[in-house]
Write an enzyme that holds these catalytic residues in place. Structure first.
Site, PDB file in Angstrom:
ATOM      1  N   SER A   1      57.871  13.861   1.935  1.00 39.90           N
ATOM      2  CA  SER A   1      57.402  14.616   3.092  1.00 39.90           C
ATOM      3  C   SER A   1      58.082  14.083   4.349  1.00 39.90           C
ATOM      4  O   SER A   1      58.788  13.086   4.304  1.00 39.90           O
ATOM      5  CB  SER A   1      55.894  14.438   3.232  1.00 39.90           C
ATOM      6  OG  SER A   1      55.648  13.103   3.644  1.00 39.90           O
ATOM      7  N   LYS A   2      57.826  14.766   5.446  1.00 45.13           N
ATOM      8  CA  LYS A   2      58.381  14.300   6.733  1.00 45.13           C
ATOM      9  C   LYS A   2      57.903  12.887   7.021  1.00 45.13           C
ATOM     10  O   LYS A   2      58.647  12.036   7.491  1.00 45.13           O
ATOM     11  CB  LYS A   2      57.899  15.228   7.854  1.00 45.13           C
ATOM     12  CG  LYS A   2      58.864  16.331   8.170  1.00 45.13           C
ATOM     13  CD  LYS A   2      58.889  16.589   9.671  1.00 45.13           C
ATOM     14  CE  LYS A   2      60.062  17.476  10.013  1.00 45.13           C
ATOM     15  NZ  LYS A   2      59.709  18.823  10.339  1.00 45.13           N
ATOM     16  N   ARG A   3      56.608  12.650   6.760  1.00 48.80           N
ATOM     17  CA  ARG A   3      56.046  11.337   7.061  1.00 48.80           C
ATOM     18  C   ARG A   3      56.705  10.259   6.180  1.00 48.80           C
ATOM     19  O   ARG A   3      57.038   9.186   6.649  1.00 48.80           O
ATOM     20  CB  ARG A   3      54.533  11.380   6.845  1.00 48.80           C
ATOM     21  CG  ARG A   3      53.888  10.291   7.603  1.00 48.80           C
ATOM     22  CD  ARG A   3      52.482  10.491   8.061  1.00 48.80           C
ATOM     23  NE  ARG A   3      51.541   9.814   7.174  1.00 48.80           N
ATOM     24  CZ  ARG A   3      50.820  10.458   6.275  1.00 48.80           C
ATOM     25  NH1 ARG A   3      50.914  11.745   6.123  1.00 48.80           N
ATOM     26  NH2 ARG A   3      49.971   9.792   5.535  1.00 48.80           N
TER      27      ARG A   3
ATOM     28  N   SER B   1      59.659  10.309   4.989  1.00 46.72           N
ATOM     29  CA  SER B   1      61.039  10.029   5.373  1.00 46.72           C
ATOM     30  C   SER B   1      61.055   9.112   6.589  1.00 46.72           C
ATOM     31  O   SER B   1      61.926   8.259   6.717  1.00 46.72           O
ATOM     32  CB  SER B   1      61.824  11.308   5.623  1.00 46.72           C
ATOM     33  OG  SER B   1      61.270  12.023   6.678  1.00 46.72           O
ATOM     34  N   ALA B   2      60.045   9.257   7.466  1.00 47.03           N
ATOM     35  CA  ALA B   2      59.956   8.335   8.609  1.00 47.03           C
ATOM     36  C   ALA B   2      59.689   6.926   8.085  1.00 47.03           C
ATOM     37  O   ALA B   2      60.263   5.939   8.551  1.00 47.03           O
ATOM     38  CB  ALA B   2      58.843   8.774   9.544  1.00 47.03           C
TER      39      ALA B   2
END
Ligand code: GLU
Length: 495
Positions: A255-257, A259-260
């Site tokens: 998810s975006k999170r 990848s952060a």
């Protein structure tokens, strides 16, 4: 697969380009080049609120860096422009009007307040939010009159309410939905801008796209897109939804999170970060090519040309693929070793310069050759080979003490090595390595123990390029001085 295809890579410039979209672009490229077809770059920028300045350029730079080129696009032009959706507003509106005329779409005048209230009551009744069809059956004359009067409206697709719709995904087979579950989704917003569902279908058709390769997140909307294409009476392209990427742990979608999170752990999924971290484009191409396709039973190292030669849609795999940074490192190290020393030298020059070293000429070439066998990323060259550019090194005293040896024994061993080398002209590994091995044996130590001490003394590090190659680069005067300084340091410790 001999017919030339037409494929398009259609990113929305709403964030950094990640390995998922890079992989889509790569497969597009491979398929187009394999079949002698066309590869189009199309910028899907209709969602103006989400646009990020610079994102389009980042996509173009990223694709170029990966070694991919295309035949038509916003930067290149071509016979099917515009290639940027914000410039094709009228074309989509024209098509939406055509659907209204054919009773496959209708204007909807419901206010956002009414729609919000509708959603709320559906939520309370635990129903899926969807449009209730109030404007679906307005008499065409009334709809036309209100549109002509400039009343604010969106344009919705008139989804069939009975039966089911099936569409075929090349990798997964038929995807079928009950029409009763489909919403009358919006094709054109009240500001006159088309949404993806319309714009992408219109563009794919007017650009002559034969194969749509896109992320698996679009799989659930496939029947809906097939309905739009069929409503126009167009030929459907081959739909091919690529596999999703899983987190490195293999547990769950990336998810975006996530990848952060992986970025803070030193691993990024963004192309520009990977480039910055010293990965080679050849390695990234190799890495992402294998996440979702197989090219060979036994081999896994391929150049872009080789991937073109071997690519076949039959080898795409719909199973989710876990992102493995170990594999990225494996491919990077491998592709670094495949470079010519000249190419590696040219790539390392800016890396050393950025780290503050004036690295140039023959010396840099030798350093490149020495580190080439050991580095995983280009940046590693600085940690591993920076000492070549230092006047002095500062080894840790405990690294100078050989394993299983006392400090005094270590000092004696370093002296013996220095005396042996001092009796010789410039270091020649072929001859001197044998002499040093014989010396270690005479002293009763394993050669590796002696070489470890020498490595610490000469490079100031416990990990370095091969010791003897390093000595040849550093030169006789310097390695003798460093062996002496190391011995002195040990003697002081003995007291
Ligand atoms: N603009 C869409 C995206 O970035 C493109 C999907 C497609 O390739 O059709 O996800």
């Amino acid at each position: 697969m001999t017919e030339p295809v037409c494929v398009r890579f259609a990113p929305s410039p709403t964030g950094h380009m990640h390995i998922g979209s890079a992989r889509t672009a790569l497969y597009d490229y491979l398929l187009a080049r394999k079949t002698g077809g066309r590869f189009i770059l199309r910028i899907e920028d209709t969602d103006q609120k989400r646009l990020i300045p610079g994102a389009e350029q980042e996509i173009i730079d990223g694709l170029h860096w990966l070694g991919l080129d295309w035949d038509e696009g916003p930067d290149k032009g071509g016979p099917h422009g515009p290639y940027r959706q914000s410039l094709a507003k009228e074309i989509y509106l024209e098509h939406a009007r055509q659907l209204i005329a054919n009773d496959r779409a209708y204007p909807c005048f419901c206010t956002s307040e009414r729609l919000a209230a509708l959603r709320e009551s559906q939520r309370q009744r635990k129903e899926n939010p969807r449009y209730d069809g109030t404007c679906r059956n307005l008499p065409p004359s009334e709809a036309a009159r209100r549109m002509a009067a400039g009343e604010t409206h969106v344009i919705r697709f008139k989804t069939p309410k009975e039966g089911s719709t099936a569409a075929v995904d090349l990798l997964r087979g038929e995807i079928r939905v009950e029409n009763g579950t489909l919403d009358d989704f919006i094709l054109v917003k009240s500001d006159g801008l088309a949404l993806y569902h319309l714009a992408a279908m219109v563009d794919d058709n007017r650009m002559g796209v034969t194969h749509v390769l896109r992320g698996a997140e679009w799989l659930s909307t496939l029947p809906l897109h097939a309905l739009v294409v069929r409503a126009f009476g167009w030929r459907e392209p081959v739909w091919c939804h690529l596999s999703v990427f899983l987190k490195p742990s293999g547990k769950g979608k990336m998810s975006k999170r996530d990848s952060a999170q992986t970025a803070t752990e030193g691993h990024s999924i963004f192309i520009r970060d990977l480039r910055e971290e010293g990965y080679l484009p050849e390695a990234i191409v190799n890495w992402i090519a294998l996440m979702g396709a197989s090219f060979d039973e036994t081999e896994d190292v391929f150049s872009l040309e080789e991937l073109v030669r071997r690519f076949d849609l039959k080898h795409l795999n719909p199973s989710p693929a876990a992102i493995s940074y170990e594999k990225a490192d494996h491919f990077n190290g491998t592709h670094i070793r495949l470079l010519s020393v000249e190419d590696l030298t040219a790539l390392l020059k800016p890396v050393f310069e950025k780290a503050g070293y004036a690295a140039d000429g023959e010396r840099l070439r030798k350093v490149a050759a020495a580190v080439q066998v050991r580095i995983v990323t280009l940046d590693d060259a600085v940690a591993m080979g920076g000492f070549f550019f230092h006047d002095e090194v500062h080894p840790e005293a405990h690294d100078l003490v050989g394993k299983g040896l006392t400090t005094a024994q270590s000092a004696d061993a370093l002296r013996a090595a220095r005396e042996l080398l001092a009796a010789e002209p410039e270091f020649e590994s072929a001859k001197d390595e044998a002499a040093l091995r014989a010396l270690a044996e005479r002293l009763g130590y394993k050669p590796g123990v002696l070489f470890g001490m020498m490595r610490a003394a000469i490079t100031g590090q416990t990990v370095s390029p091969p010791l003897f190659a390093s000595m040849e680069i550093i030169g006789r005067k310097t390695y003798l001085a460093r062996l002496e300084a190391a011995e002195e340091l040990l003697r002081k410790m003995v007291g």
